[in-house]
Scaffold this active site. Sequence first.
Site, PDB file in Angstrom:
ATOM      1  N   SER A   1     -12.253 -21.913  -3.030  1.00  0.00           N
ATOM      2  CA  SER A   1     -13.460 -22.342  -3.305  1.00  0.00           C
ATOM      3  C   SER A   1     -13.507 -22.686  -4.735  1.00  0.00           C
ATOM      4  O   SER A   1     -14.609 -23.891  -4.838  1.00  0.00           O
ATOM      5  CB  SER A   1     -14.503 -21.197  -3.329  1.00  0.00           C
ATOM      6  OG  SER A   1     -14.113 -20.322  -4.002  1.00  0.00           O
TER       7      SER A   1
ATOM      8  N   ASP B  36     -23.393 -15.777  -8.845  1.00  0.00           N
ATOM      9  CA  ASP B  36     -22.535 -14.562  -8.115  1.00  0.00           C
ATOM     10  C   ASP B  36     -21.286 -13.964  -9.109  1.00  0.00           C
ATOM     11  O   ASP B  36     -20.630 -13.073  -8.936  1.00  0.00           O
ATOM     12  CB  ASP B  36     -21.638 -15.052  -6.979  1.00  0.00           C
ATOM     13  CG  ASP B  36     -20.814 -16.380  -7.484  1.00  0.00           C
ATOM     14  OD1 ASP B  36     -20.417 -16.708  -8.483  1.00  0.00           O
ATOM     15  OD2 ASP B  36     -20.190 -17.014  -6.313  1.00  0.00           O
TER      16      ASP B  36
ATOM     17  N   HIS C  98     -17.907 -17.606  -9.522  1.00  0.00           N
ATOM     18  CA  HIS C  98     -17.508 -19.219  -9.458  1.00  0.00           C
ATOM     19  C   HIS C  98     -18.346 -19.808 -10.640  1.00  0.00           C
ATOM     20  O   HIS C  98     -19.352 -19.656 -11.100  1.00  0.00           O
ATOM     21  CB  HIS C  98     -18.164 -19.938  -8.212  1.00  0.00           C
ATOM     22  CG  HIS C  98     -17.502 -19.300  -6.976  1.00  0.00           C
ATOM     23  ND1 HIS C  98     -17.889 -18.237  -6.424  1.00  0.00           N
ATOM     24  CD2 HIS C  98     -16.361 -20.036  -6.221  1.00  0.00           C
ATOM     25  CE1 HIS C  98     -17.101 -18.166  -5.215  1.00  0.00           C
ATOM     26  NE2 HIS C  98     -16.326 -19.140  -5.119  1.00  0.00           N
TER      27      HIS C  98
END
Length: 249
Positions: A63, A216, A219
């Site tokens: 990701s 979060d 990231h």
Amino acid sequence: MPSSTSPVRRSVRTASLIPLALRFLASSGYGAARRLRNLSLAFLVSVTPALADPLTLVALGDSLTQGYGLPEGEGLVPQLQAWLTERGEDVTVVNAGVSGDTTAGGAARIDWTLTDDVDALMIALGGNDVLRGLPPAEARANLTAMLEAATAHGLPVLLVGIAAPGNYGPDYKAEFEAIYPDLAARYGAILFDNLLAPLTERDDGAATLRDLMQTDGIHPNAAGVAMIVEALGPHVLELLKITKERDPA
């Protein structure tokens, strides 16, 4: 084993035969020279697009590579592409990031990722392995498989590591983080030892989370990605330099 010669280098090598052919057939008289001239012009037109083809760099990752949570154009690959273009590099960076992917996922898709038009490879996997507490030995085996595949294709590699958290204990952390320098040395890969280091090594941890990370806390946001690209970019330039200097034979 597929040829490691890129379309660019194949075209350069083919085009280099034209002057020799011109000198040879021109000696056959005006008519032959004229026909050869027309043929050569047509040939040059046909190979010019290939001569202009950029290098292809595949960014294989999770990701963090894919650009999770970011608008199009603000993830790692598009920001890296823009950074390289601004510095005059004729390269296309292919986003082969898959959100949630582990090193096992990268190993499973490496063979069909490395198509004949790929000139260089960046591997940035391992973050999800440590988030799940997967055994370091498994991650090492998977990364080894990817590096073996790149070697078989004759591709230079930039290996991007990740830091392991301390909550699995110091032995786990040390064993996992040793994977990247060990394999880089073994396979002659360029090493960028921690993708998130430009952010996590800052002294103002709270400000980093607020200003450079998504909500979060895992990231980076667009500003955080920009900092990563500034640190990662010189290593990519080194990778491209090696790619261009490789003997195409």
